[in-house]
Design a protein around this motif. Sequence first.
Motif, short mmCIF file in Angstrom:
data_model
loop_
_atom_site.label_atom_id
_atom_site.label_comp_id
_atom_site.label_asym_id
_atom_site.label_seq_id
_atom_site.Cartn_x
_atom_site.Cartn_y
_atom_site.Cartn_z
N GLY A 243 0.80 -1.22 0.00
CA GLY A 243 0.00 0.00 0.00
C GLY A 243 0.83 1.26 0.00
O GLY A 243 0.28 2.37 0.00
N GLU A 244 2.18 1.11 0.00
CA GLU A 244 3.05 2.29 0.14
C GLU A 244 3.91 2.54 -1.09
O GLU A 244 4.88 3.27 -1.02
CB GLU A 244 3.98 2.09 1.35
N ILE A 245 3.56 1.88 -2.21
CA ILE A 245 4.38 2.02 -3.42
C ILE A 245 4.19 3.43 -3.97
O ILE A 245 3.08 3.81 -4.34
CB ILE A 245 3.98 0.99 -4.50
N ARG A 246 5.30 4.18 -4.06
CA ARG A 246 5.18 5.56 -4.54
C ARG A 246 5.35 5.65 -6.06
O ARG A 246 4.83 6.53 -6.70
CB ARG A 246 6.22 6.44 -3.85
N ARG A 247 6.15 4.72 -6.61
CA ARG A 247 6.36 4.72 -8.07
C ARG A 247 5.89 3.39 -8.65
O ARG A 247 6.71 2.51 -8.91
CB ARG A 247 7.85 4.95 -8.38
N PRO A 248 4.58 3.23 -8.79
CA PRO A 248 4.07 1.94 -9.30
C PRO A 248 4.53 1.67 -10.72
O PRO A 248 4.59 2.59 -11.54
CB PRO A 248 2.55 2.09 -9.23
N LEU A 249 4.88 0.42 -10.99
CA LEU A 249 5.36 0.03 -12.32
C LEU A 249 4.34 -0.88 -12.99
O LEU A 249 3.79 -1.79 -12.36
CB LEU A 249 6.70 -0.71 -12.21
N LEU A 250 4.14 -0.63 -14.26
CA LEU A 250 3.19 -1.44 -15.03
C LEU A 250 3.62 -2.91 -15.05
O LEU A 250 2.79 -3.82 -14.95
CB LEU A 250 3.11 -0.89 -16.46
N SER A 251 4.94 -3.14 -15.14
CA SER A 251 5.44 -4.52 -15.24
C SER A 251 5.07 -5.32 -13.99
O SER A 251 4.79 -6.52 -14.07
CB SER A 251 6.95 -4.53 -15.44
N ASP A 252 5.07 -4.67 -12.81
CA ASP A 252 4.71 -5.38 -11.58
C ASP A 252 3.25 -5.80 -11.60
O ASP A 252 2.90 -6.92 -11.22
CB ASP A 252 4.96 -4.49 -10.35
N SER A 334 -3.64 3.99 -13.27
CA SER A 334 -4.58 3.30 -12.38
C SER A 334 -4.29 1.80 -12.38
O SER A 334 -4.23 1.16 -11.34
CB SER A 334 -6.01 3.57 -12.85
N PHE A 335 -4.04 1.24 -13.59
CA PHE A 335 -3.72 -0.19 -13.73
C PHE A 335 -2.48 -0.53 -12.92
O PHE A 335 -2.46 -1.51 -12.16
CB PHE A 335 -3.49 -0.49 -15.22
N ALA A 336 -1.44 0.29 -13.08
CA ALA A 336 -0.18 0.02 -12.37
C ALA A 336 -0.36 0.15 -10.87
O ALA A 336 0.11 -0.70 -10.10
CB ALA A 336 0.91 0.97 -12.87
N ALA A 337 -1.08 1.18 -10.43
CA ALA A 337 -1.21 1.43 -8.99
C ALA A 337 -2.07 0.36 -8.32
O ALA A 337 -1.67 -0.26 -7.33
CB ALA A 337 -1.82 2.81 -8.75
N PHE A 410 -8.01 -0.91 -0.90
CA PHE A 410 -8.58 0.26 -0.22
C PHE A 410 -7.47 1.20 0.26
O PHE A 410 -7.64 2.43 0.22
CB PHE A 410 -9.46 -0.18 0.94
N ARG A 411 -6.33 0.62 0.67
CA ARG A 411 -5.21 1.48 1.10
C ARG A 411 -4.65 2.26 -0.08
O ARG A 411 -4.32 3.44 0.04
CB ARG A 411 -4.11 0.62 1.74
N ILE A 412 -4.53 1.57 -1.23
CA ILE A 412 -4.05 2.27 -2.42
C ILE A 412 -5.06 3.35 -2.82
O ILE A 412 -4.69 4.46 -3.21
CB ILE A 412 -3.83 1.28 -3.59
N GLY A 413 -6.36 3.03 -2.68
CA GLY A 413 -7.42 3.96 -3.04
C GLY A 413 -7.39 5.24 -2.25
O GLY A 413 -7.89 6.28 -2.70
N ARG A 414 -6.80 5.20 -1.05
CA ARG A 414 -6.73 6.42 -0.22
C ARG A 414 -5.96 7.52 -0.93
O ARG A 414 -6.19 8.70 -0.72
CB ARG A 414 -6.05 6.10 1.12
N ARG A 415 -5.00 7.09 -1.80
CA ARG A 415 -4.17 8.10 -2.48
C ARG A 415 -4.92 8.71 -3.66
O ARG A 415 -4.54 9.74 -4.18
CB ARG A 415 -2.86 7.47 -2.95
N PHE A 416 -5.94 8.00 -4.14
CA PHE A 416 -6.74 8.52 -5.26
C PHE A 416 -8.15 8.79 -4.73
O PHE A 416 -8.41 9.83 -4.18
CB PHE A 416 -6.74 7.51 -6.41
N THR A 417 -9.02 7.83 -4.97
CA THR A 417 -10.34 7.88 -4.35
C THR A 417 -10.78 6.44 -4.17
O THR A 417 -10.54 5.60 -5.04
CB THR A 417 -11.34 8.66 -5.22
#
Lengths: 447, 186
Positions: A243-252, A334-337, A410-417
Amino acid sequence: MGDAPGSPRLDKLLRSRSYPRLFQWMTVAAFAAIVLTALFGPNNAGQNFGTALTWTLWWPLLPLSLLLLGRTWCAVCPFAWLMNRVQKAVGLRLPAPAALRRFGPWIIGALFVLITFVDETWAVSGDPRATGYLLLAVLAIVVAFAAFFDRQTFCRDVCFIGGFAANYARAGMIRLRTSPDRCAGCAAQPCREGTQDAPGCPVFLFPPDVEDAATCHLCGNCLKNCPRGAITAAIVPPTSGLGEIRRPLLSDAVMAATIMGVVLMEQFSMLRLWKPLWEGIGALLGLDPYVWRPLVLGLLLAAFILAPLAALGLASLASRPLAGREPRIAPARSFAAFGYSVVPLALAGQFAHGLAKLLTQSRNVPYALLAIAGRFPESTPAPWLSNSAVFAIEMAVLALGAAASLYVGFRIGRRFTRAAFLPYAFVILSVLAAELYAVAAMLHEMG
Amino acid sequence: MNAAAILLSFLALSPRAAEAQGRPIAGAAESAAKGAYELKAQIPPAIRKGVVVGLILRVRKEGRPVDDLVCCLAALPLFPSVEDAMEAKVSGGIDLGTAPRSAVRTGCPDSIAGTMKGPGQYEFMWEPDTAGRVNLTFTVETSRLTVPVDVAGAPPNPAILAAFVVLVGAVVGTAAFLRRRHPRQA
């Protein structure tokens, strides 16, 4: 590398001169035994020590070890020991080609799919000789990389385990943390370059720059080398890193979805519907499915991999309008995150699938060891657990994985909506339903 | 099974198969106690995966050969792999391969049936499609004889082993040569 409280005992272990050497010797001995028995032992997967140990113990336990211990396996892997030896003897220590660095994660993913395809088509895990040949092939590639390229380039850019290992280690419970105050002003970077105490980081990491536990092998070299004691190991709650990834990568995200597809295919391939399915696809294409088995199975594998990828792609499109008045995020971002949210379910799926072998077939391992000396039990050994107990545990693991995936989402969603996560939650629950169906059908078929 | 039980089962291990193969089996006393017939099996000394072998079962009762019986043979790996368990099944038994003459019969729902070869002699044509230790169980009505046999598998392909050695040797040799030529690079 995170701000979790350190663990003095873990620090002590990682700083120990015996670590990881002692464990490497054990894995090297086990690997030698596996290769020799796979090649020269009984040609029956259940009675061959090499295949029994590899496919009923090591492979099913690997996802769990990544969750509990991060990439510690990579530190004690016999190939790590071998690479060090080869490099000391003949290594040229060339830098990795730029293309390898650039496309490393995709190469790793492609190799993982290739190995799955080979196993699914030619039943490598069910054939001791084929397992032996596969290990020899990997061994040759490892020696070649160690002879020409610096440190553990193979592990970083090629090893087919690396893809899911990175994702699962992100969800893992061990990570390193650094102290920015102590690192400030350190120009020599002994953690990366090495000292007389220990070699530098085998995968070229500079700990203060490392965001998560994905690539760190937890070999302890940086802890041994840092004169300021700026690096410590910490135990963190499972999945907290996702939930703390700041630079999400598409490959992951693609890798996580690929693993889900592969696991789904492996589960469905054990059901009775599988044979009519690929025979039907062969007939549909006007091909004899037995003659064109690699092609037909390849198409099925592609379909199983593309299904979760397509579902996540659609979820990324559907999540855009759900963002409401919030700043809308591009589908690719959004896909990567949110792709990291499927990692716990992928991990649970892979682990649950391996549980069937672990809890029923791993009992063969000690008997297979004795069989080398011609000693056999009088009758078939009883499995550790009944089929119904194993399937109940599998279902519990899958449910836990799905719950963790929803929590991470849901944790990732906190950074967006949070609303943007809803389509991904639907995908997660759909994949869970498919996996539960496969497990229930398997139990029904096995009676 | 707990650790103590596993240890006890190891102590009770017996390498019977080598003794059992190649000559009539002295399993009659055991089988006679379990049923009405005395059963003896004749197993070839070498059985190889994928190669059809003929197994002979001699059936006697009160010292005389008995004809016109339905004799069955089931073959089960001693500790099967998942892949063995997923093989095509013959009504609950694990099908390790059947030769054309020994088809499944109504009288042998979980196994293959033997054909009369002489007075009290029944032949089973068996094509094992697995290797390792396999328990062959002959059944005649309530009489039963189980014989463990070792099925040999194919040895590793020498061409693949040679290719591995040559490839690794070439890689290591090239790297060593280059390092000697350009020591500073290393």
